[in-house]
Design a protein around this motif. Structure first.
Motif, PDB file in Angstrom:
ATOM      1  N   SER A   1      20.134  46.579  44.259  1.00  0.00           N
ATOM      2  CA  SER A   1      19.038  45.974  44.776  1.00  0.00           C
ATOM      3  C   SER A   1      19.618  45.063  45.803  1.00  0.00           C
ATOM      4  O   SER A   1      20.689  44.695  46.162  1.00  0.00           O
ATOM      5  CB  SER A   1      18.121  45.016  43.885  1.00  0.00           C
ATOM      6  OG  SER A   1      18.899  44.031  43.606  1.00  0.00           O
TER       7      SER A   1
ATOM      8  N   HIS B   1      12.128  39.492  42.909  1.00  0.00           N
ATOM      9  CA  HIS B   1      11.101  39.619  42.046  1.00  0.00           C
ATOM     10  C   HIS B   1       9.743  38.661  42.569  1.00  0.00           C
ATOM     11  O   HIS B   1       9.948  37.605  42.884  1.00  0.00           O
ATOM     12  CB  HIS B   1      11.709  38.961  40.604  1.00  0.00           C
ATOM     13  CG  HIS B   1      12.641  39.658  40.017  1.00  0.00           C
ATOM     14  ND1 HIS B   1      14.136  39.380  40.382  1.00  0.00           N
ATOM     15  CD2 HIS B   1      12.703  40.937  39.513  1.00  0.00           C
ATOM     16  CE1 HIS B   1      14.902  40.352  39.596  1.00  0.00           C
ATOM     17  NE2 HIS B   1      14.016  41.236  39.257  1.00  0.00           N
ATOM     18  N   GLU B   2       8.602  39.377  42.632  1.00  0.00           N
ATOM     19  CA  GLU B   2       7.525  38.937  43.030  1.00  0.00           C
ATOM     20  C   GLU B   2       6.429  39.376  41.938  1.00  0.00           C
ATOM     21  O   GLU B   2       6.485  40.273  41.118  1.00  0.00           O
ATOM     22  CB  GLU B   2       6.784  39.436  44.254  1.00  0.00           C
ATOM     23  CG  GLU B   2       7.954  39.241  45.401  1.00  0.00           C
ATOM     24  CD  GLU B   2       7.533  39.808  46.729  1.00  0.00           C
ATOM     25  OE1 GLU B   2       6.578  40.349  46.983  1.00  0.00           O
ATOM     26  OE2 GLU B   2       8.279  39.560  47.925  1.00  0.00           O
ATOM     27  N   GLU B   3       5.119  38.702  42.256  1.00  0.00           N
ATOM     28  CA  GLU B   3       3.854  38.891  41.460  1.00  0.00           C
ATOM     29  C   GLU B   3       3.754  40.613  41.687  1.00  0.00           C
ATOM     30  O   GLU B   3       3.848  41.069  43.077  1.00  0.00           O
ATOM     31  CB  GLU B   3       2.706  38.372  41.711  1.00  0.00           C
ATOM     32  CG  GLU B   3       2.975  36.777  41.423  1.00  0.00           C
ATOM     33  CD  GLU B   3       2.940  36.647  39.780  1.00  0.00           C
ATOM     34  OE1 GLU B   3       2.405  37.563  39.018  1.00  0.00           O
ATOM     35  OE2 GLU B   3       3.339  35.708  39.272  1.00  0.00           O
TER      36      GLU B   3
ATOM     37  N   THR C   1       8.379  47.822  41.575  1.00  0.00           N
ATOM     38  CA  THR C   1       9.070  48.961  41.169  1.00  0.00           C
ATOM     39  C   THR C   1       8.496  49.574  39.935  1.00  0.00           C
ATOM     40  O   THR C   1       7.651  48.976  39.159  1.00  0.00           O
ATOM     41  CB  THR C   1      10.494  47.851  40.564  1.00  0.00           C
ATOM     42  OG1 THR C   1      10.234  47.150  39.370  1.00  0.00           O
ATOM     43  CG2 THR C   1      11.083  47.364  41.746  1.00  0.00           C
TER      44      THR C   1
ATOM     45  N   ASP D   1      14.613  47.924  45.232  1.00  0.00           N
ATOM     46  CA  ASP D   1      15.352  47.953  44.203  1.00  0.00           C
ATOM     47  C   ASP D   1      15.311  49.315  43.497  1.00  0.00           C
ATOM     48  O   ASP D   1      14.146  49.818  43.457  1.00  0.00           O
ATOM     49  CB  ASP D   1      14.558  46.980  43.244  1.00  0.00           C
ATOM     50  CG  ASP D   1      15.507  46.663  41.995  1.00  0.00           C
ATOM     51  OD1 ASP D   1      16.662  47.007  41.777  1.00  0.00           O
ATOM     52  OD2 ASP D   1      14.685  45.812  41.247  1.00  0.00           O
TER      53      ASP D   1
ATOM     54  N   SER E   1       9.049  46.500  34.802  1.00  0.00           N
ATOM     55  CA  SER E   1       8.856  46.670  36.190  1.00  0.00           C
ATOM     56  C   SER E   1       8.391  45.334  36.860  1.00  0.00           C
ATOM     57  O   SER E   1       7.975  44.576  36.048  1.00  0.00           O
ATOM     58  CB  SER E   1       7.943  47.816  36.573  1.00  0.00           C
ATOM     59  OG  SER E   1       8.308  48.982  35.890  1.00  0.00           O
ATOM     60  N   HIS E   2       8.237  45.310  38.228  1.00  0.00           N
ATOM     61  CA  HIS E   2       7.924  43.979  38.953  1.00  0.00           C
ATOM     62  C   HIS E   2       7.556  44.166  40.278  1.00  0.00           C
ATOM     63  O   HIS E   2       7.837  45.111  40.830  1.00  0.00           O
ATOM     64  CB  HIS E   2       9.015  42.903  38.702  1.00  0.00           C
ATOM     65  CG  HIS E   2      10.426  43.623  39.468  1.00  0.00           C
ATOM     66  ND1 HIS E   2      10.706  43.337  40.801  1.00  0.00           N
ATOM     67  CD2 HIS E   2      11.444  44.176  38.907  1.00  0.00           C
ATOM     68  CE1 HIS E   2      11.902  43.777  40.609  1.00  0.00           C
ATOM     69  NE2 HIS E   2      12.236  44.527  39.491  1.00  0.00           N
TER      70      HIS E   2
ATOM     71  N   VAL F   1       8.150  43.466  44.165  1.00  0.00           N
ATOM     72  CA  VAL F   1       9.143  43.196  45.205  1.00  0.00           C
ATOM     73  C   VAL F   1       8.708  43.478  46.785  1.00  0.00           C
ATOM     74  O   VAL F   1       7.686  43.982  46.821  1.00  0.00           O
ATOM     75  CB  VAL F   1      10.259  44.499  44.666  1.00  0.00           C
ATOM     76  CG1 VAL F   1       9.569  45.664  45.126  1.00  0.00           C
ATOM     77  CG2 VAL F   1      11.402  43.980  45.330  1.00  0.00           C
TER      78      VAL F   1
ATOM     79  N   LYS G   1       4.730  39.816  38.131  1.00  0.00           N
ATOM     80  CA  LYS G   1       6.308  39.349  37.595  1.00  0.00           C
ATOM     81  C   LYS G   1       6.609  40.457  36.512  1.00  0.00           C
ATOM     82  O   LYS G   1       7.773  40.679  36.342  1.00  0.00           O
ATOM     83  CB  LYS G   1       6.417  38.005  37.133  1.00  0.00           C
ATOM     84  CG  LYS G   1       6.357  37.050  38.451  1.00  0.00           C
ATOM     85  CD  LYS G   1       7.648  37.108  39.118  1.00  0.00           C
ATOM     86  CE  LYS G   1       7.432  36.004  40.344  1.00  0.00           C
ATOM     87  NZ  LYS G   1       7.699  34.691  39.859  1.00  0.00           N
ATOM     88  N   PHE G   2       5.671  40.886  35.759  1.00  0.00           N
ATOM     89  CA  PHE G   2       6.227  41.750  34.598  1.00  0.00           C
ATOM     90  C   PHE G   2       5.182  42.903  34.381  1.00  0.00           C
ATOM     91  O   PHE G   2       4.032  42.526  34.073  1.00  0.00           O
ATOM     92  CB  PHE G   2       6.184  41.000  33.566  1.00  0.00           C
ATOM     93  CG  PHE G   2       6.938  41.749  32.173  1.00  0.00           C
ATOM     94  CD1 PHE G   2       8.308  41.825  32.040  1.00  0.00           C
ATOM     95  CD2 PHE G   2       6.126  42.148  31.077  1.00  0.00           C
ATOM     96  CE1 PHE G   2       8.835  42.863  30.859  1.00  0.00           C
ATOM     97  CE2 PHE G   2       6.327  42.807  30.125  1.00  0.00           C
ATOM     98  CZ  PHE G   2       7.805  43.060  29.928  1.00  0.00           C
TER      99      PHE G   2
ATOM    100  N   THR H   1      11.402  51.911  44.012  1.00  0.00           N
ATOM    101  CA  THR H   1      10.480  50.977  44.449  1.00  0.00           C
ATOM    102  C   THR H   1       9.431  51.785  45.152  1.00  0.00           C
ATOM    103  O   THR H   1       9.784  52.677  45.910  1.00  0.00           O
ATOM    104  CB  THR H   1      11.392  50.290  45.722  1.00  0.00           C
ATOM    105  OG1 THR H   1      12.166  49.352  44.990  1.00  0.00           O
ATOM    106  CG2 THR H   1      10.141  49.276  46.337  1.00  0.00           C
TER     107      THR H   1
END
Length: 249
Positions: free
Chosen positions: A96, A175-177, A200, A105, A167-168, A170, A179-180, A235
């Motif tokens: 990444s 790492h952005e909203e 991602t 990423d 995943s998340h 980006v 978040k998971f 991504t």
């Protein structure tokens, strides 16, 4: 992030190509006898030559340019001159990076020849799970359709899902909203995918327990010894149709 104009997409595609090409070259460079530190140095040079910065290093002070994990270590492995890649190993590389304020990423697992049939099946099934997850990722659909598609592929192959890795979002940071994004189906998750969203998709399929465990180094995530996990990651940008895969090379 969400795409806000053509410039965003151009820049995301640029950093996506960089990390995608870096990952591809590192995978092609793997050979028995080299250390993970030597492999990481290959990745670092490729990123630097392209004008990009390692995201885990710049964002989290990770002790390496890329994450390289071997055998029962499944993610966030620290490159080391003491870890020697051996014939028959299962290796995961996660790349990444950031350029001009945009992040992408990507990651992949591979079996070092001679290939263990279990590793071959695990990697093939995880790659298929990634593709299934991407096919389910459409604007206007529930986000949990991604996890449902991934877990169905894992179940079909006879593997489990690592449930505490996901995943998340980006784009403007690593790492952005959201978040998971779980790789399993959560019926209580009511979030929706929207057009232009950048995320991602990175399923971890495993022969072991459903959780990753952190090693004493504070970074490396592992399964039990004698168990294995594989990861593939892209991504993508969400659209009404097939997503735009910015890390595909």
């Amino acid at each position: 992030m969400s795409i806000d104009g053509e410039q965003d997409l151009v820049k995301l595609k640029e950093i996506g190509r960089i990390v995608g090409k870096t990952l591809k070259t590192m995978l092609q460079t793997v050979e028995p006898g080299m250390t993970t530190a030597e492999l990481d140095a290959v990745g670092r040079k490729l990123l630097e030559d392209a004008g990009a910065r390692s995201a885990p290093e710049s964002s989290y002070n990770f002790p390496g340019a890329t994450c390289i994990s071997v055998n029962h270590h499944m993610a966030h492995g620290i490159p080391s001159d003491k870890v020697i890649i051996k014939a028959g190993d299962l290796i995961n590389i996660d790349v990444s990076a950031e350029k001009d304020g945009y992040y992408a990423d990507t990651g992949a697992s591979m079996a070092v020849p001679p290939v263990n049939p279990l590793f071959q099946k695990l990697c093939l099934s995880t790659r298929r799970a990634l593709k299934s997850g991407m096919r389910a990722a459409r604007a206007g659909r529930p986000l949990n359709h991604i996890g449902r598609a991934v877990s169905m592929e894992a179940k079909k192959a006879g593997f489990g899902i690592v449930r505490n890795l996901g995943s998340h979002g980006v784009g403007r940071s690593l790492h952005e909203e959201p978040k998971f994004i779980p790789s399993y189906y959560d019926p209580k998750d009511t979030r929706q995918l929207s057009e232009g969203m950048v995320i991602t998709i990175e399923p971890f399929l495993t022969t072991g327990p459903p959780n990753a465990f952190q090693e004493k180094d504070g970074w490396t995530l592992s399964t039990l010894r004698g168990c294995y996990a594989a990861q593939f990651e892209h991504t993508i940008v969400i659209t009404k149709n097939q997503p735009i895969v910015v890390t595909q090379v």
